[in-house]
Design a protein around this motif. Sequence first.
Motif, short mmCIF file in Angstrom:
data_model
loop_
_atom_site.label_atom_id
_atom_site.label_comp_id
_atom_site.label_asym_id
_atom_site.label_seq_id
_atom_site.Cartn_x
_atom_site.Cartn_y
_atom_site.Cartn_z
N UNK A 1 9.47 -16.60 -2.99
CA UNK A 1 10.82 -16.86 -3.32
C UNK A 1 11.16 -15.80 -4.55
N UNK A 2 10.47 -15.56 -5.52
CA UNK A 2 10.86 -14.55 -6.38
C UNK A 2 9.65 -13.58 -6.68
N UNK A 3 8.70 -13.95 -7.71
CA UNK A 3 7.73 -12.98 -7.95
C UNK A 3 7.02 -12.27 -6.92
N UNK A 4 6.89 -10.88 -6.91
CA UNK A 4 6.09 -10.34 -5.66
C UNK A 4 6.62 -10.26 -4.35
N UNK A 5 8.03 -10.64 -4.24
CA UNK A 5 8.80 -10.53 -2.98
C UNK A 5 8.92 -9.28 -2.76
N UNK A 6 9.68 -8.63 -3.57
CA UNK A 6 9.90 -7.01 -3.44
C UNK A 6 8.81 -6.09 -3.19
N UNK A 7 7.95 -6.39 -3.80
CA UNK A 7 6.65 -5.68 -3.84
C UNK A 7 6.20 -5.79 -2.56
N UNK A 8 5.94 -6.89 -1.94
CA UNK A 8 5.47 -7.25 -0.69
C UNK A 8 6.47 -6.52 0.56
N UNK A 9 7.71 -6.66 0.34
CA UNK A 9 8.66 -6.21 1.17
C UNK A 9 8.44 -4.49 1.27
N UNK A 10 8.06 -4.00 0.25
CA UNK A 10 8.00 -2.57 0.07
C UNK A 10 6.62 -2.09 0.70
N UNK A 11 5.72 -2.99 0.77
CA UNK A 11 4.42 -2.77 1.41
C UNK A 11 4.41 -2.84 2.83
N UNK A 12 5.29 -3.78 3.30
CA UNK A 12 5.23 -4.11 4.88
C UNK A 12 6.24 -3.02 5.55
N UNK A 13 6.89 -2.24 4.82
CA UNK A 13 7.87 -1.21 5.52
C UNK A 13 7.03 -0.16 5.95
N UNK A 14 5.69 -0.05 5.88
CA UNK A 14 4.44 0.52 6.28
C UNK A 14 3.78 0.07 7.39
N UNK A 15 4.11 -1.30 7.72
CA UNK A 15 3.28 -1.98 8.63
C UNK A 15 3.82 -1.45 9.98
N UNK A 16 2.76 -1.02 10.89
CA UNK A 16 3.04 -0.78 12.34
C UNK A 16 2.76 -1.94 13.26
N UNK A 17 2.18 -3.06 12.82
CA UNK A 17 1.90 -4.24 13.78
C UNK A 17 3.17 -4.97 13.65
N UNK A 18 3.78 -5.95 14.59
CA UNK A 18 4.81 -6.84 14.75
C UNK A 18 4.37 -8.00 13.67
#
Length: 251
Positions: free
Chosen positions: A139-156
């Motif tokens: 909900x808060x802590x780590x959310x934007x960091x995780x989203x940034x990491x997922x921008x490189x994810x090629x899987x669905x």
Amino acid sequence: MPHGILHIVPTPVGNLEDITLRALSVLREADVILAEDTRTSSVLLRHYGIRGQLISNHKFNEHRISGVVKEKLLSGQSVALVSDAGTPGISDPGFLLARECAAEGIEVRTLPGATACIPALVSSGLPCDRFCFEGFLPLKKGRRTLLEQLTKETRTMIFYESPRRLVRTLEQFVEYFGEDRECSVAREISKLHEEHRRGSLAQVLQHFRAEEPKGEIVIVLAGLPSEGPREHRNKYRGRDGHEAGEEVAEG
């Protein structure tokens, strides 16, 4: 005396007829049924005429309850673990007990059955040969960091979300993944008003800004394209593992 068995039992996410015959058999024979919410599970059990000892097992008491349950299992009793809906341990209590039982040498058997994420994925029209399950985003802590990491994810990617946070989450997805990224929002899987809203993030966001979302939500998001237009096409492969129409060299 042999140890009892911990059975992890999936329960319907919507339609009560989605439960398996094996699940009903295990619940009837269990000495103890652990339920995330005994009121919710009682509805299912009453529907099928199952009368068992119900013990509450949720995220606020699972550390305390796990010791009690292990003692019952070590004494030879059988225990069935259910959550409010779907498969325990998948964004629901269950992991802690399964881990501790496995460490004690107690057998853990998980029955196949209902879950919301797989029907949402398969119905999405997005590639489902490779995918990652992210559950609920922080909900808060780590959310934007995780989203940034997922921008490189090629899987669905598969996410769970509450209806009151859906629009805000889709807005963030547009920010991080781009408004043209393909997605599908599944709502009320296996229930009377099941809906799948497919399109670009911009199109799906526009819909739910106009139509207030209700019910249980699963978001399926396309991964980062790595092969151009071919990336979002499922490839049929035969039993030999080769893509349909692909020439195979001899030798």
